[in-house]
Design a protein around this motif. Structure first.
Motif, PDB file in Angstrom:
ATOM      1  N   GLU A 144      -0.998   4.343   0.721  1.00  0.00           N
ATOM      2  CA  GLU A 144      -1.655   4.201   2.027  1.00  0.00           C
ATOM      3  C   GLU A 144      -2.909   3.332   1.934  1.00  0.00           C
ATOM      4  OE1 GLU A 144      -0.259   8.411   4.101  1.00  0.00           O
ATOM      5  OE2 GLU A 144      -2.160   8.306   3.038  1.00  0.00           O
ATOM      6  N   SER A 145      -3.499   3.283   0.766  1.00  0.00           N
ATOM      7  CA  SER A 145      -4.742   2.517   0.606  1.00  0.00           C
ATOM      8  C   SER A 145      -4.478   1.029   0.339  1.00  0.00           C
ATOM      9  CB  SER A 145      -5.553   3.099  -0.566  1.00  0.00           C
ATOM     10  OG  SER A 145      -4.913   2.769  -1.787  1.00  0.00           O
ATOM     11  N   LEU A 146      -3.204   0.638   0.235  1.00  0.00           N
ATOM     12  CA  LEU A 146      -2.899  -0.736  -0.216  1.00  0.00           C
ATOM     13  C   LEU A 146      -2.751  -1.732   0.929  1.00  0.00           C
ATOM     14  CD1 LEU A 146      -0.365   0.056  -3.088  1.00  0.00           C
ATOM     15  CD2 LEU A 146      -2.803  -0.486  -3.295  1.00  0.00           C
ATOM     16  N   GLY A 147      -2.614  -1.239   2.153  1.00  0.00           N
ATOM     17  CA  GLY A 147      -2.518  -2.156   3.296  1.00  0.00           C
ATOM     18  C   GLY A 147      -1.195  -2.895   3.376  1.00  0.00           C
ATOM     19  N   GLY A 148      -0.122  -2.279   2.896  1.00  0.00           N
ATOM     20  CA  GLY A 148       1.194  -2.905   2.999  1.00  0.00           C
ATOM     21  C   GLY A 148       1.369  -4.047   2.008  1.00  0.00           C
ATOM     22  N   CYS A 149       2.493  -4.725   2.130  1.00  0.00           N
ATOM     23  CA  CYS A 149       2.830  -5.784   1.159  1.00  0.00           C
ATOM     24  C   CYS A 149       3.804  -6.747   1.839  1.00  0.00           C
ATOM     25  CB  CYS A 149       3.474  -5.133  -0.065  1.00  0.00           C
ATOM     26  SG  CYS A 149       3.899  -6.283  -1.385  1.00  0.00           S
ATOM     27  N   ALA A 150       3.610  -8.032   1.601  1.00  0.00           N
ATOM     28  CA  ALA A 150       4.501  -9.035   2.209  1.00  0.00           C
ATOM     29  C   ALA A 150       5.854  -9.048   1.499  1.00  0.00           C
ATOM     30  CB  ALA A 150       3.855 -10.412   2.103  1.00  0.00           C
ATOM     31  N   THR A 151       6.875  -9.459   2.211  1.00  0.00           N
ATOM     32  CA  THR A 151       8.188  -9.651   1.594  1.00  0.00           C
ATOM     33  C   THR A 151       8.078 -10.711   0.491  1.00  0.00           C
ATOM     34  OG1 THR A 151       9.252  -9.088   3.680  1.00  0.00           O
ATOM     35  CG2 THR A 151      10.596 -10.272   2.067  1.00  0.00           C
ATOM     36  N   GLY A 152       8.667 -10.419  -0.658  1.00  0.00           N
ATOM     37  CA  GLY A 152       8.587 -11.337  -1.796  1.00  0.00           C
ATOM     38  C   GLY A 152       7.392 -11.068  -2.697  1.00  0.00           C
ATOM     39  N   ASP A 153       6.562 -10.147  -2.289  1.00  0.00           N
ATOM     40  CA  ASP A 153       5.382  -9.818  -3.100  1.00  0.00           C
ATOM     41  C   ASP A 153       5.536  -8.393  -3.642  1.00  0.00           C
ATOM     42  OD1 ASP A 153       2.947 -10.114  -4.331  1.00  0.00           O
ATOM     43  OD2 ASP A 153       1.782 -10.313  -2.480  1.00  0.00           O
ATOM     44  N   ALA A 154       4.560  -7.951  -4.433  1.00  0.00           N
ATOM     45  CA  ALA A 154       4.610  -6.615  -5.032  1.00  0.00           C
ATOM     46  C   ALA A 154       3.195  -6.114  -5.249  1.00  0.00           C
ATOM     47  CB  ALA A 154       5.359  -6.671  -6.361  1.00  0.00           C
ATOM     48  N   LYS A 155       3.051  -4.793  -5.265  1.00  0.00           N
ATOM     49  CA  LYS A 155       1.752  -4.180  -5.561  1.00  0.00           C
ATOM     50  C   LYS A 155       1.961  -3.036  -6.556  1.00  0.00           C
ATOM     51  CE  LYS A 155      -0.696  -5.662  -1.472  1.00  0.00           C
ATOM     52  NZ  LYS A 155      -1.522  -5.300  -0.299  1.00  0.00           N
ATOM     53  N   ILE A 156       0.955  -2.771  -7.349  1.00  0.00           N
ATOM     54  CA  ILE A 156       1.098  -1.780  -8.422  1.00  0.00           C
ATOM     55  C   ILE A 156       0.269  -0.540  -8.129  1.00  0.00           C
ATOM     56  CG2 ILE A 156      -0.770  -2.806  -9.833  1.00  0.00           C
ATOM     57  CD1 ILE A 156       1.063  -2.209 -12.312  1.00  0.00           C
ATOM     58  N   THR A 157       0.831   0.620  -8.523  1.00  0.00           N
ATOM     59  CA  THR A 157       0.107   1.894  -8.423  1.00  0.00           C
ATOM     60  C   THR A 157       0.289   2.645  -9.732  1.00  0.00           C
ATOM     61  OG1 THR A 157       2.034   3.130  -7.637  1.00  0.00           O
ATOM     62  CG2 THR A 157       0.641   2.101  -5.943  1.00  0.00           C
ATOM     63  N   GLY A 158      -0.358   3.791  -9.800  1.00  0.00           N
ATOM     64  CA  GLY A 158      -0.082   4.709 -10.900  1.00  0.00           C
ATOM     65  C   GLY A 158       1.298   5.330 -10.716  1.00  0.00           C
ATOM     66  N   GLY A 159       1.767   5.983 -11.749  1.00  0.00           N
ATOM     67  CA  GLY A 159       3.084   6.614 -11.676  1.00  0.00           C
ATOM     68  C   GLY A 159       3.018   8.058 -11.193  1.00  0.00           C
ATOM     69  N   HIS A 160       1.808   8.621 -11.165  1.00  0.00           N
ATOM     70  CA  HIS A 160       1.626  10.016 -10.739  1.00  0.00           C
ATOM     71  C   HIS A 160       2.566  10.934 -11.521  1.00  0.00           C
ATOM     72  CE1 HIS A 160      -1.348   8.746  -7.850  1.00  0.00           C
ATOM     73  NE2 HIS A 160      -0.590   7.674  -7.704  1.00  0.00           N
ATOM     74  N   ARG A 161       3.472  11.674 -10.852  1.00  0.00           N
ATOM     75  CA  ARG A 161       4.296  12.636 -11.616  1.00  0.00           C
ATOM     76  C   ARG A 161       5.516  11.993 -12.285  1.00  0.00           C
ATOM     77  NH1 ARG A 161       4.699  17.257  -7.072  1.00  0.00           N
ATOM     78  NH2 ARG A 161       2.479  17.704  -6.869  1.00  0.00           N
ATOM     79  N   LEU A 162       5.663  10.697 -12.146  1.00  0.00           N
ATOM     80  CA  LEU A 162       6.768  10.020 -12.845  1.00  0.00           C
ATOM     81  C   LEU A 162       6.485  10.007 -14.342  1.00  0.00           C
ATOM     82  CD1 LEU A 162       7.053   6.861 -10.564  1.00  0.00           C
ATOM     83  CD2 LEU A 162       8.783   8.668 -10.751  1.00  0.00           C
ATOM     84  N   LYS A 163       7.547   9.805 -15.119  1.00  0.00           N
ATOM     85  CA  LYS A 163       7.331   9.609 -16.562  1.00  0.00           C
ATOM     86  C   LYS A 163       6.763   8.217 -16.813  1.00  0.00           C
ATOM     87  CE  LYS A 163      10.853  12.775 -18.142  1.00  0.00           C
ATOM     88  NZ  LYS A 163      12.293  12.837 -18.428  1.00  0.00           N
ATOM     89  N   ARG A 219       4.244   5.116 -16.442  1.00  0.00           N
ATOM     90  CA  ARG A 219       2.792   5.031 -16.254  1.00  0.00           C
ATOM     91  C   ARG A 219       2.439   4.382 -14.903  1.00  0.00           C
ATOM     92  NH1 ARG A 219      -0.690   1.545 -19.081  1.00  0.00           N
ATOM     93  NH2 ARG A 219       0.996   0.612 -20.248  1.00  0.00           N
ATOM     94  N   HIS A 220       3.244   3.404 -14.505  1.00  0.00           N
ATOM     95  CA  HIS A 220       2.982   2.674 -13.267  1.00  0.00           C
ATOM     96  C   HIS A 220       4.243   2.580 -12.418  1.00  0.00           C
ATOM     97  CE1 HIS A 220      -0.921   1.194 -14.604  1.00  0.00           C
ATOM     98  NE2 HIS A 220      -0.359   0.908 -15.764  1.00  0.00           N
ATOM     99  N   ALA A 221       4.025   2.445 -11.115  1.00  0.00           N
ATOM    100  CA  ALA A 221       5.114   2.023 -10.225  1.00  0.00           C
ATOM    101  C   ALA A 221       4.697   0.674  -9.640  1.00  0.00           C
ATOM    102  CB  ALA A 221       5.334   3.044  -9.118  1.00  0.00           C
ATOM    103  N   ILE A 222       5.637  -0.241  -9.591  1.00  0.00           N
ATOM    104  CA  ILE A 222       5.379  -1.559  -8.999  1.00  0.00           C
ATOM    105  C   ILE A 222       6.263  -1.645  -7.766  1.00  0.00           C
ATOM    106  CG2 ILE A 222       5.612  -4.045  -9.329  1.00  0.00           C
ATOM    107  CD1 ILE A 222       5.004  -3.557 -12.336  1.00  0.00           C
TER     108      ILE A 222
END
Ligand code: AR6
Length: 183
Positions: free
Chosen positions: A55-74, A76-79
């Motif tokens: 919610e803090s990332l302000g969306g993302c354009a088509t063809g682009d990507a943004k990275i976050t932490g993985g939280h409860r995933l195994k 480390r990051h989600a892209i």
């Protein structure tokens, strides 16, 4: 499996949310606020803090990507990459899909990720023709790897056997044949 320098590329039939890699890529939409398919599965597995971060990332354009932490995933990051909706191929879909793979690898590199897993972006609800999407995915990863030299492992996570067979064939095609004997 295809080995390029220090990096291996492999296709596996696996639920991407279970992978203990440095980064998993999500097939998101421009809101980054979740949805169905792999996006829904990643948000369910990561827990509500992923949504809060998105919610803090302000969306993302088509063809682009943004990275976050993985939280409860195994992982480390989600892209979160936003693939194009397939409209017949005349709206820049090929380049937009390639850009998703390129941007995701660049973000992985910047996060010092050594391992990354991709789903078949745009191949579900967004209806991109799977054979073309697989070719674009493999080609773009190969082309971008020199720009992300610390990445040692790329997994193409497939939800079903049919998609896995496409990736296997595409990777196999690129395994260098041994040099033929001179005549
Ligand atoms: N692990 C690996 N692959 C999966 C998984 C999983 N857990 N779940 C589905 N797939 P889709 P898109 C495969 O529809 O076409 C969402 O609502 C699936 O079989 O998830 O880019 C977003 O919010 C298919 O091969 O993504 C967007 O609105 C591939 O992942 C929209 O869908 C992608 O299918 C994005 O559509």
């Amino acid at each position: 499996m295809l080995t390029l320098g220090y990096c291996t590329l492999e296709a596996r039939v696996v639920d991407i949310t279970t992978l203990a890699v440095d980064a998993i890529v999500n097939a998101a939409n421009t809101s980054l606020l979740g949805g169905g398919g792999v996006d829904g599965a990643i948000h369910r597995a990561a827990g509500p803090d992923l949504l809060r971060e998105c919610e803090s990332l302000g969306g993302c354009a088509t063809g682009d990507a943004k990275i976050t932490g993985g939280h409860r995933l195994k992982a480390r990051h989600a892209i979160h990459a936003v693939g194009p909706v397939w409209h017949g191929g005349g709206r820049g879909e090929t380049e937009l899909l390639a850009a998703c793979y390129r941007r995701s690898l660049e973000l992985a590199r910047d996060a010092k990720a050594k391992s990354i897993a991709f789903p078949a972006i745009s191949c579900g609800v967004y209806r991109f023709p799977a054979d073309d999407a697989v070719r674009i995915a493999v080609q773009t990863v190969i082309d971008t790897l020199p720009n992300a030299p610390a990445v040692e492992r790329v997994i193409f996570a497939c939800f079903d056997e049919a998609m896995h067979a496409r990736y296997e064939a595409e990777l196999e095609r690129r395994v260098q044949a041994p040099p033929s004997k001179p005549a």
